[in-house]
Design a protein around this motif. Structure first.
Motif, PDB file in Angstrom:
ATOM      1  N   UNK A 150       0.857  -1.181   0.000  1.00 32.52           N
ATOM      2  CA  UNK A 150       0.000   0.000   0.000  1.00 32.52           C
ATOM      3  C   UNK A 150       0.898   1.237   0.000  1.00 32.52           C
ATOM      4  N   UNK A 151       0.606   2.191  -0.878  1.00 27.08           N
ATOM      5  CA  UNK A 151       1.470   3.355  -1.026  1.00 27.08           C
ATOM      6  C   UNK A 151       0.643   4.637  -1.018  1.00 27.08           C
ATOM      7  N   UNK A 152       1.355   5.728  -0.766  1.00 29.44           N
ATOM      8  CA  UNK A 152       0.787   7.066  -0.827  1.00 29.44           C
ATOM      9  C   UNK A 152      -0.460   7.181   0.049  1.00 29.44           C
ATOM     10  N   UNK A 153      -1.540   7.737  -0.559  1.00 27.48           N
ATOM     11  CA  UNK A 153      -2.747   7.939   0.246  1.00 27.48           C
ATOM     12  C   UNK A 153      -3.395   6.629   0.665  1.00 27.48           C
ATOM     13  N   UNK A 154      -3.071   5.541  -0.018  1.00 26.82           N
ATOM     14  CA  UNK A 154      -3.685   4.253   0.306  1.00 26.82           C
ATOM     15  C   UNK A 154      -3.130   3.645   1.595  1.00 26.82           C
ATOM     16  N   UNK A 155      -2.022   4.190   2.076  1.00 32.12           N
ATOM     17  CA  UNK A 155      -1.467   3.676   3.318  1.00 32.12           C
ATOM     18  C   UNK A 155      -1.713   4.611   4.502  1.00 32.12           C
ATOM     19  N   UNK A 156      -2.312   5.778   4.225  1.00 35.33           N
ATOM     20  CA  UNK A 156      -2.501   6.748   5.297  1.00 35.33           C
ATOM     21  C   UNK A 156      -3.421   6.222   6.384  1.00 35.33           C
ATOM     22  N   UNK A 157      -4.502   5.554   5.969  1.00 38.81           N
ATOM     23  CA  UNK A 157      -5.445   5.109   6.996  1.00 38.81           C
ATOM     24  C   UNK A 157      -4.871   3.954   7.805  1.00 38.81           C
ATOM     25  N   UNK A 158      -3.990   3.139   7.190  1.00 39.61           N
ATOM     26  CA  UNK A 158      -3.343   2.054   7.948  1.00 39.61           C
ATOM     27  C   UNK A 158      -2.362   2.640   8.961  1.00 39.61           C
ATOM     28  N   UNK A 159      -1.500   3.539   8.478  1.00 41.36           N
ATOM     29  CA  UNK A 159      -0.503   4.150   9.360  1.00 41.36           C
ATOM     30  C   UNK A 159      -1.186   4.999  10.430  1.00 41.36           C
ATOM     31  N   UNK A 160      -2.163   5.804  10.007  1.00 43.89           N
ATOM     32  CA  UNK A 160      -2.834   6.681  10.960  1.00 43.89           C
ATOM     33  C   UNK A 160      -3.596   5.923  12.032  1.00 43.89           C
ATOM     34  N   UNK A 161      -4.385   4.940  11.633  1.00 45.61           N
ATOM     35  CA  UNK A 161      -5.194   4.195  12.601  1.00 45.61           C
ATOM     36  C   UNK A 161      -4.315   3.378  13.549  1.00 45.61           C
ATOM     37  N   UNK A 162      -3.292   2.721  13.005  1.00 45.76           N
ATOM     38  CA  UNK A 162      -2.418   1.912  13.860  1.00 45.76           C
ATOM     39  C   UNK A 162      -1.628   2.753  14.846  1.00 45.76           C
TER      40      UNK A 162
END
Length: 331
Positions: A150-162
């Motif tokens: 997952x890259x760019x904006x597609x990884x924001x919710x994973x990184x942010x939520x975790x």
């Protein structure tokens, strides 16, 4: 025959009522009120022991605090150098181990700080935990990119939520402004990621999501659900303004201006100079934008600054006068 007036004694007031009155009068802060409540709620033996305990040595506390900061910085610099030198040669698993170990070491070091150091222990723990949250975010960036693809904006919710999940636990253990900030930032990132996933990377929707999460955060802090209350509202307002600025349309301008004006009203209602300062910063970014878009002209920005500044100066003077304790007036 003269009748006697019988004066009935007033019932004793509870500690809660007294503390609320003192906070409203500006005699103590919300943080001091909570500390008093926690102290009085403890067993009598523990309160007596705290009262009789000698104050910690200031010199020792400062040395330990300084060494803790220096050690944390050296640890992060060393990890950064190691990663930059051998990053391409490291396997994904080893990358995750190194970053994860750094995060665990920082969080564990914060847990190991002894309470007997007093306020220095609290500050050191907050800084170590904030650094641990940053390291957690880096761990999730590598995990989402190299493992989950997952890259760019597609990884924001994973990184942010975790990252927010870890930060929430640390904030629950120690509710300081730094832990609060470490929780608020990844929540905003998660909101942006979810909005961009659902709307095909539309920046307007991402800004709206940021604004919505920030307003909910500020509201929860104002209601006392998020501690510390003052910084919670401040972070929420600034986040809402940032979200509105990313919306390149009239709705974003209106939301930003409404947020700034609502903050001014809240600051006046609460007689809070810190919130009035945040409102001033919000108006500094929102009113010129609104003036240039809705009332174009060479003088619009200058007049906006003059009028807004004058109103804020007047509001600050009013709040300062209202916060002064009542006393005899001199003629």
């Amino acid at each position: 025959m003269r009748s006697r007036t019988i004066h009935h004694p007033q019932p004793p007031r509870s500690l809660t009522d007294l503390l609320e009155e003192w906070v409203d009068a500006g005699l103590i802060s919300d943080e001091q009120s909570r500390t008093i409540r926690q102290h009085e709620a403890g067993p009598r033996e523990r309160r007596a022991a705290i009262a009789l305990a000698p104050a910690p040595a200031t010199g020792l506390s400062l040395v330990v605090e300084a060494l803790g900061y220096l050690g944390g910085i050296i640890m992060l610099v060393g990890a950064t150098l190691l990663v930059s030198l051998f990053w391409t040669d490291l396997s994904v698993a080893l990358r995750l181990v190194l970053i994860g170990a750094t995060a665990l070491a920082l969080i564990g070091a914060g847990l190991a700080v002894p309470e007997r150091l007093g306020e220095a222990a609290g500050r050191l723990r907050s800084v170590l935990w904030a650094a641990g949250v940053v390291a957690t975010g880096a761990f999730l960036v590598v995990l989402s990119a190299d493992v989950l693809d997952r890259y760019d904006e597609h990884q924001l919710w994973i990184v942010g939520a975790g990252t927010a999940a870890v930060a929430a636990v640390l904030w629950w253990l120690r509710r300081t402004w730094l832990q609060q900030l470490a929780l608020f930032v990844p929540l905003m990132l998660a909101a942006v990621g979810v909005a961009m996933e659902l709307t095909s990377t539309d920046s307007a929707w991402a800004g709206a999501a940021m604004w919505g999460v920030a307003v909910l955060w500020a509201s929860a802090a104002w209601l006392g659900w998020i501690d510390p209350r003052v910084t919670g509202v401040a972070f929420g307002v600034l986040g809402a303004v940032l979200g509105s600025l990313t919306m390149d349309n009239d709705i974003g301008i209106a939301l930003g201006l409404a947020t700034a004006l609502a903050t001014v009203a809240l600051a006046l209602w609460e007689r809070s100079l810190p919130w009035l300062g945040v409102a001033a910063l919000a108006l500094l970014y929102t009113t010129p934008r609104a003036a240039s878009e809705w009332f174009p002209g060479r003088l619009s920005a200058a007049l906006t600054f003059i009028i807004t500044g004058g109103l804020l100066v007047g509001a600050a003077v009013w709040v300062a006068r209202q916060r002064q304790p009542d006393g005899p007036t001199s003629t």
